[in-house]
Motif scaffolding. Sequence first.
Motif, short mmCIF file in Angstrom:
data_model
loop_
_atom_site.label_atom_id
_atom_site.label_comp_id
_atom_site.label_asym_id
_atom_site.label_seq_id
_atom_site.Cartn_x
_atom_site.Cartn_y
_atom_site.Cartn_z
N UNK A 240 0.81 -1.21 0.00
CA UNK A 240 0.00 0.00 0.00
C UNK A 240 0.85 1.27 0.00
N UNK A 241 2.16 1.10 -0.09
CA UNK A 241 3.07 2.24 -0.08
C UNK A 241 3.66 2.47 -1.48
N UNK A 242 4.07 3.71 -1.72
CA UNK A 242 4.62 4.06 -3.04
C UNK A 242 6.13 3.83 -3.04
N UNK A 243 6.51 2.55 -2.82
CA UNK A 243 7.93 2.17 -2.80
C UNK A 243 8.12 0.95 -3.68
N UNK A 244 9.37 0.67 -4.03
CA UNK A 244 9.67 -0.54 -4.79
C UNK A 244 9.16 -1.76 -4.03
N UNK A 245 8.35 -2.56 -4.68
CA UNK A 245 7.60 -3.60 -3.99
C UNK A 245 8.48 -4.74 -3.50
N UNK A 246 9.22 -5.36 -4.40
CA UNK A 246 9.99 -6.55 -4.03
C UNK A 246 11.19 -6.17 -3.16
N UNK A 247 11.84 -5.08 -3.48
CA UNK A 247 13.04 -4.68 -2.74
C UNK A 247 12.74 -4.38 -1.28
N UNK B 45 4.35 -7.97 -16.53
CA UNK B 45 5.11 -8.71 -15.52
C UNK B 45 6.61 -8.58 -15.76
N UNK B 46 7.03 -8.72 -17.00
CA UNK B 46 8.46 -8.59 -17.31
C UNK B 46 8.97 -7.20 -16.97
N UNK B 47 8.17 -6.18 -17.27
CA UNK B 47 8.57 -4.81 -16.91
C UNK B 47 8.68 -4.66 -15.39
N UNK B 48 7.73 -5.27 -14.66
CA UNK B 48 7.74 -5.14 -13.20
C UNK B 48 8.94 -5.86 -12.60
N UNK B 49 9.31 -6.99 -13.15
CA UNK B 49 10.49 -7.70 -12.64
C UNK B 49 11.77 -6.93 -12.93
N UNK B 50 11.76 -6.16 -14.00
CA UNK B 50 12.95 -5.38 -14.36
C UNK B 50 13.02 -4.08 -13.58
N UNK B 51 11.88 -3.42 -13.38
CA UNK B 51 11.86 -2.08 -12.80
C UNK B 51 11.47 -2.06 -11.32
N UNK B 52 10.81 -3.11 -10.84
CA UNK B 52 10.33 -3.20 -9.45
C UNK B 52 9.56 -1.95 -9.03
N UNK B 53 8.42 -1.69 -9.67
CA UNK B 53 7.62 -0.53 -9.28
C UNK B 53 6.86 -0.79 -7.98
N UNK B 54 6.12 0.21 -7.53
CA UNK B 54 5.21 0.00 -6.40
C UNK B 54 4.06 -0.89 -6.86
N UNK B 55 3.38 -1.48 -5.89
CA UNK B 55 2.23 -2.32 -6.21
C UNK B 55 1.16 -1.51 -6.95
#
Length: 317
Positions: free
Chosen positions: A136-143, A242-252
């Motif tokens: 729920x936060x505007x941070x890199x999700x996986x990291x 999904x590929x973009x998200x794995x590369x960039x790790x955006x917020x949820x």
Amino acid sequence: MTTSASPASPAPVRGRNGALFDRDAVSFGITPTCWTNDDFPTVGDDIPFEQCVSEMALAGFEGCSVGHKYPTDPRTLRQALELRGLRVSEPWSSTYFTAEGMWDRTVAAFRRQLDFIKAAGGDRVVVAELAGAVHQQQVALVANKPVFDDNAWHRLLTGLDTLGRMAAGQDMLLCYHHHMGTGVQTRAEVDRLLAGTDPELVHLLLDTGHLAWSGDDPLELVRDHADRIRHVHLKDLRHDVLEDCRRLDPSFRDAVLAGIFTVPGDGMLDFGPVLRTLADAGYRGWLVVEAEQDPAKAHPLTYAKKAREYLHTLTGL
């Protein structure tokens, strides 16, 4: 564990007339996240509750989870759903056992949700540990996902058994939802949760989309833990996003608005083997479509109908 039925497992469910399940074994539900979003309430804020549940019924679903726009009085909610031929599939109850000073408040909130869902006509409560969660936060999700130490795991597992005992005492089911951005996200974390809790008290909600995003295989989880799965969220993923998200790790939130999730049959996952394995294991319960999408980009009723037609093709129901 295997997918073959053991003496302690339900007998395999095979439906009549070529259906994958017996008709009385499963119910088809949908969450309101095609229309609105509990984590980000401004998404779909212009869509009223009445439109949301009416379109669920129009698309052919039998029930739904409870969202933030729903009536808070259980009798009012039940009447509104029954008018449309719908039932409650589940409410959400967040847990905070791994945070300091939150045991009593977590238990009290869960008790309130148990009372609510029982009065509304449901029979299960979905929980997830949100202490330290970052979805729920505007941070890199996986990291930034939390990683529990042994003490935190002990508190969580003990707490879940406590809630599961409370639920069982009211003939209800506690179903744990693994979720991106939380301390129970990956297959290894799901395995630890299941190994450390009472199988009679703590059940698993399988979410295909969250598990696949985490890099794990939903089918393998079903094969290994079918006896613990008592609730299912069917969520698909768009491969390019999904590929973009794995590369960039955006917020949820940014991933959701970019379209990482979609309904079953519109993305990259093959739901046929998952559903067949559940059927072979004797699964009985809800099959709930969930796609957290921006309704301004993905017309909710169109996608709800697409999902229901796809599930009819796979199950014969």
